[in-house]
Design an enzyme around this catalytic site. Sequence first.
Site, PDB file in Angstrom:
ATOM      1  CB  CYS A   1     -35.764 -11.365 -31.932  1.00 18.34           C
ATOM      2  SG  CYS A   1     -36.508 -12.185 -33.369  1.00 18.34           S
TER       3      CYS A   1
ATOM      4  CG  ASN B   1     -25.552 -15.751 -28.580  1.00 19.38           C
ATOM      5  OD1 ASN B   1     -26.396 -15.079 -29.162  1.00 19.38           O
ATOM      6  ND2 ASN B   1     -25.424 -17.046 -28.793  1.00 19.38           N
ATOM      7  N   GLY B   2     -22.683 -16.016 -30.149  1.00 20.23           N
ATOM      8  CA  GLY B   2     -22.426 -15.761 -31.559  1.00 20.23           C
ATOM      9  C   GLY B   2     -21.298 -16.594 -32.122  1.00 20.23           C
ATOM     10  CG  ASP B   3     -20.265 -16.572 -35.624  1.00 19.39           C
ATOM     11  OD1 ASP B   3     -21.443 -16.811 -35.935  1.00 19.39           O
ATOM     12  OD2 ASP B   3     -19.576 -15.685 -36.173  1.00 19.39           O
TER      13      ASP B   3
ATOM     14  N   GLY C   1     -26.584 -21.098 -29.697  1.00 16.58           N
ATOM     15  CA  GLY C   1     -27.900 -21.160 -30.318  1.00 16.58           C
ATOM     16  C   GLY C   1     -27.921 -22.067 -31.523  1.00 16.58           C
TER      17      GLY C   1
ATOM     18  CE  LYS D   1     -29.259 -14.640 -27.139  1.00  6.25           C
ATOM     19  NZ  LYS D   1     -29.401 -14.198 -28.532  1.00  6.25           N
TER      20      LYS D   1
ATOM     21  CG  MET E   1     -32.493 -20.586 -30.706  1.00  3.12           C
ATOM     22  SD  MET E   1     -31.333 -21.717 -31.543  1.00  3.12           S
ATOM     23  CE  MET E   1     -31.164 -22.993 -30.287  1.00  3.12           C
TER      24      MET E   1
END
Length: 325
Positions: free
Chosen positions: A102, A204-206, A228, A141, A19
């Site tokens: 991104c 990845n995510g939430d 993240g 990613k 990040m």
Amino acid sequence: MFKIGDVEIPHYPLILAPMEDITDPPFRQICKHYSVDLMYTEFVSSEALIRDAEKSLKKLDINNDERPIGIQIFGHDTDSMIKAAQAAERANPDIIDINFGCPVKKVVKKGAGAGILKDIPKMIAMTEAIVRSVKTPVTVKTRLGWDNNSKQIVEIAEQLQDVGIQGLTIHGRTRAQMYKGEADWTLIGDVKNNPRMHIPIIGNGDINSPEKAFEMRNKYGVDAIMIGRAAIGNPWLFQQIRKYLDEGILLPKPTLEERIKVCSDHLLKEIAWKGERSALLEMRKFYTGYFKGIPDFKQHKIKLILSDNINEIFSIFDIIIDSQN
């Protein structure tokens, strides 16, 4: 056994996402202490890296006690990305990761990050060129697709594997979604359960709680979980997830004193890394996470953000503690 190149993790891996302006060495050190298994640097612009831009070169600084660690690069030009990958390799990371996810406009409009999802042949060709240019394992990613009409991640994953990547992280949103709505893990699961796939698939995510991590791991079978935004100012999340996955135990939330101790340590590490003024500016984005759920924190947050003096910051921390007693 989770394996990418020489990186071997014997238990279920928890990974800190790359990040910008977040995953610098001070924050990585703190997360490492709280059970992170694999970390990534801030993502590095290929164009800035090959120009020897000081800020970008500094992002390549890694310490042996951070290992295993990956360096993530992004860019739109294949030749520049090859040179950037080779520059990153000289910093001796365990993994080189390509950012094809991104969603930020200034990155996407140049065809970098998630922008390359509009040109899949270029995405695959660039990846193959980078894989061939370095000896370090290369991972990617990315997202489900550009928008709801182009969720091609199952096919893209096969093609990326075919050109030599050794791991794939998928964020469960399209670029059009940015970070809005709920992450959709069903296609991540489809990639993982595709019999053609043999490389590690990282979801990845939430992921913002031990229960969510448990659910996603068990429901979709991903080989690892990457976290993240939920980790910003909340490094304890990794430790909480580790304990829940391994033993089914929900650890208590950190006390206010623990939060302030770690936040103070983080601030001091940032000052040592980049100087007081820059550190005070950088820390502003972490305060909400460190003090989430503290009653009446808003008034203190305003003072923390406006302060340009470290002694004043520590005085505000003392006031926060007194206000809760």
